[in-house]
Design an enzyme around this catalytic site. Sequence first.
Site, PDB file in Angstrom:
ATOM      1  N   LYS A 150       0.808  -1.220   0.000  1.00 39.06           N
ATOM      2  CA  LYS A 150       0.000   0.000   0.000  1.00 39.06           C
ATOM      3  C   LYS A 150       0.843   1.272   0.000  1.00 39.06           C
ATOM      4  O   LYS A 150       2.023   1.258   0.325  1.00 39.06           O
ATOM      5  CB  LYS A 150      -0.972  -0.013   1.189  1.00 39.06           C
ATOM      6  CG  LYS A 150      -2.175  -0.898   0.873  1.00 39.06           C
ATOM      7  CD  LYS A 150      -3.311  -0.765   1.842  1.00 39.06           C
ATOM      8  CE  LYS A 150      -4.462  -1.644   1.340  1.00 39.06           C
ATOM      9  NZ  LYS A 150      -5.516  -1.816   2.323  1.00 39.06           N
TER      10      LYS A 150
ATOM     11  N   ARG B 102      -3.675  -9.961   5.045  1.00 40.44           N
ATOM     12  CA  ARG B 102      -4.048  -9.964   3.616  1.00 40.44           C
ATOM     13  C   ARG B 102      -2.855  -9.488   2.795  1.00 40.44           C
ATOM     14  O   ARG B 102      -2.443  -8.339   2.928  1.00 40.44           O
ATOM     15  CB  ARG B 102      -5.254  -9.039   3.438  1.00 40.44           C
ATOM     16  CG  ARG B 102      -5.849  -9.002   2.042  1.00 40.44           C
ATOM     17  CD  ARG B 102      -7.069  -8.070   2.026  1.00 40.44           C
ATOM     18  NE  ARG B 102      -7.601  -7.901   0.694  1.00 40.44           N
ATOM     19  CZ  ARG B 102      -7.129  -7.040  -0.188  1.00 40.44           C
ATOM     20  NH1 ARG B 102      -6.107  -6.266   0.113  1.00 40.44           N
ATOM     21  NH2 ARG B 102      -7.675  -6.952  -1.383  1.00 40.44           N
TER      22      ARG B 102
END
Length: 284
Positions: free
Chosen positions: A230, A264
């Site tokens: 991210k 995740r």
Amino acid sequence: MINMFEKSLKKLANQVELSHLDTVQVMGILNVTPDSFSDGGKFANFDSALKQVELMITSGADIIDIGGESTRPGAIDVCEVDEIARVIPLLKAIKARFDVAVSIDTSKAVVMSEAIIHGTDMINDVRALQNEGCLDTVAQCDVQLCLMHMKGLPRTMQEKPHYENIIKDIVEFFTQRIENCVQRGINKQRLVLDPGFGFGKNLSHNFQMLAQLNQFKTLELPLLAGISRKSMLGDLLNRDVEQRLSGSITAAIVAIQQGASIIRVHDVAETVDALKVLKAVAQY
Ligand code: 7PM
């Protein structure tokens, strides 16, 4: 059995208990959107998607998270028909071929309903089942439900997000959502909570959430953390998306140490290795 003395030694050494580590699950990301930001949409093709799934399973993935809707800041909505066509055939194929749990990343009630019919193990909703019809759709079955926190909407959420107290705000949001679910007859034990890294949060919000993830344990539900590749890592490290592996693994390990039960990730093999190291240390 671990005795009190050993427990306090672990606390002093900042070590996580093996009993927690043994329950941690690695969720491998399978993006099937044409614009998937970190894999260039190259798994849009059905066969390569299945190959990617097989690779993630042999690398130690416990759950495969299939996402057919892009939640990227600024992304345009996909219609129901397109989203179903992207994810449901894959769900069916995975369930027919492999012994692995599947999660469907969606916010649409009709997609949820199709996913449930075709044997999904989890619904992962970045909108925490707030869209029309979602709560009713999932109430009748027994699949796991991941409720993620997002401030604002994908198109605009990264424009100067502001919180008085981010942890408190998110705890209040979760408390409300849990109550809504339970009111509809959903067993609390089906829920998993996710603070939503990058969803309406700036760099310091994201790192504060990672540092204080264990605060969400007060809600007594398993936590899911999605930090892999991210922008919080890109911005901190000044690295493009394909150069964020070390950052992603470090963040995953910190999240696990802070009590996350599901992690995740894009890079399953590398994350599983890191988790093994953590487990080896936790033996002592
Ligand atoms: C473009 C931008 C594509 C961002 C994909 C993303 C999460 C999630 C996503 C998360 C849960 C990504 C995101 N992130 N579901 N779905 N938690 N539960 O980086 O953090 O994968 S999509």
